[in-house]
Design an enzyme around this catalytic site. Sequence first.
Site, PDB file in Angstrom:
ATOM      1  N   ARG A 113      51.601  42.700  -3.802  1.00  0.00           N
ATOM      2  CA  ARG A 113      50.164  42.931  -3.992  1.00  0.00           C
ATOM      3  C   ARG A 113      49.383  41.702  -3.534  1.00  0.00           C
ATOM      4  NH1 ARG A 113      45.914  40.505  -5.908  1.00  0.00           N
ATOM      5  NH2 ARG A 113      47.037  39.932  -7.810  1.00  0.00           N
ATOM      6  N   ASP A 114      49.535  40.566  -4.197  1.00  0.00           N
ATOM      7  CA  ASP A 114      48.872  39.351  -3.721  1.00  0.00           C
ATOM      8  C   ASP A 114      49.418  38.970  -2.350  1.00  0.00           C
ATOM      9  OD1 ASP A 114      47.375  36.865  -3.764  1.00  0.00           O
ATOM     10  OD2 ASP A 114      47.494  36.928  -5.935  1.00  0.00           O
TER      11      ASP A 114
ATOM     12  N   HIS B  10      47.624  39.965   0.959  1.00  0.00           N
ATOM     13  CA  HIS B  10      46.600  39.128   1.595  1.00  0.00           C
ATOM     14  C   HIS B  10      47.209  38.311   2.736  1.00  0.00           C
ATOM     15  CE1 HIS B  10      43.498  40.065  -1.303  1.00  0.00           C
ATOM     16  NE2 HIS B  10      44.242  39.658  -2.317  1.00  0.00           N
TER      17      HIS B  10
ATOM     18  N   SER C 176      42.434  32.026  -9.838  1.00  0.00           N
ATOM     19  CA  SER C 176      42.385  32.651  -8.513  1.00  0.00           C
ATOM     20  C   SER C 176      42.263  31.647  -7.378  1.00  0.00           C
ATOM     21  CB  SER C 176      41.197  33.618  -8.438  1.00  0.00           C
ATOM     22  OG  SER C 176      41.119  34.433  -9.572  1.00  0.00           O
TER      23      SER C 176
END
Length: 340
Positions: free
Chosen positions: A16-17, A20, A170
Amino acid sequence: MNLTGKKVILHDMSLRDGMHARQHQITLKEMVDVATGLDAAGVPLIEVTHGDGLGGASLNYGFPAHTDEEYLSAVIPKMKQAKVSALLLPGIGTVDHLRMAHQLGVNTIRVATHCTEADVSGQHIALSRDLGLDTVGFLMMAHMVSPEKLLEQAKLMESYGANCIYCTDSAGYMLPGDVTSHIERLRGELKSDTQIGFHGHHNMGMSIANSLAAIEAGAERIDGSVAGLGAGAGNTPLEVFVAVLERMQVHHGVNLYDIMDVAEDLVTPMMDQPIRIDRDALTLGYAGVYSSFLLFAQRAEKKYGVPARDILLELGRRGTVGGQEDMIDDTAMNMARELA
């Protein structure tokens, strides 16, 4: 620091991350291969969606190789012990996306908002709990607020029904003392049965130290990413963190050699570029900028001739947050005009 005997739930972000870092182009085969490898290694929770969560496919955030539904449908039936989570950002993901994820067998929904905007999460958190899902309130860019403000927002999410609250670094900006103060405040004031989690980024090289500080302060869930695959300089490298937890005699349930092999044999070959603390990723952490802005800023550098780190510093000065990706191009264009 003595963490002997503590227990932690590890949550992998590589699918998921890590989207990016791959510009959301992970293939179904890569997704299934990595997920089944993590499952076999004993990782209990694996996140699978577009990098910006359910419904993230857009011109603003990037179009993925496959839909969330296709990714989830491919991965979930293959899991033997691991549960699958999905991220959802209100305003991007909808209740229809949430229902779709539930129907496909997602176990955990993580409803993410900026650290001052928990009030937009009520509908999604309430529905997730009504559906019987493990429901997480995910407070992003936590470095931008005091422990007291983070607690205020966490209590809102808890009141909507979240059974776990995350302090989310983040930008990879926080230092261990920051993590300790934020997590201790959450643990001391939220309900005793509300779990606390921490999500770190490695932009300042602090993700492992910060994750250990979080455990010491009372966090029970820790995010990481195998081989560090994630936005910016990546997330807490999960195989390294597992080795550290082994040394510190923390119970985690993951086989060290198996997760090392997933990192080396499956994830590293997938990378478009090495996940490391280069000057641009370091600037993200130093300036406190949302980690997924990295590739956007690098593309803007090529387009306008303004160094990415200068763009990122300006974005940090302006206090930009996740969801303002459209400002990166505008900022770079204006900076180029000023330099002309």
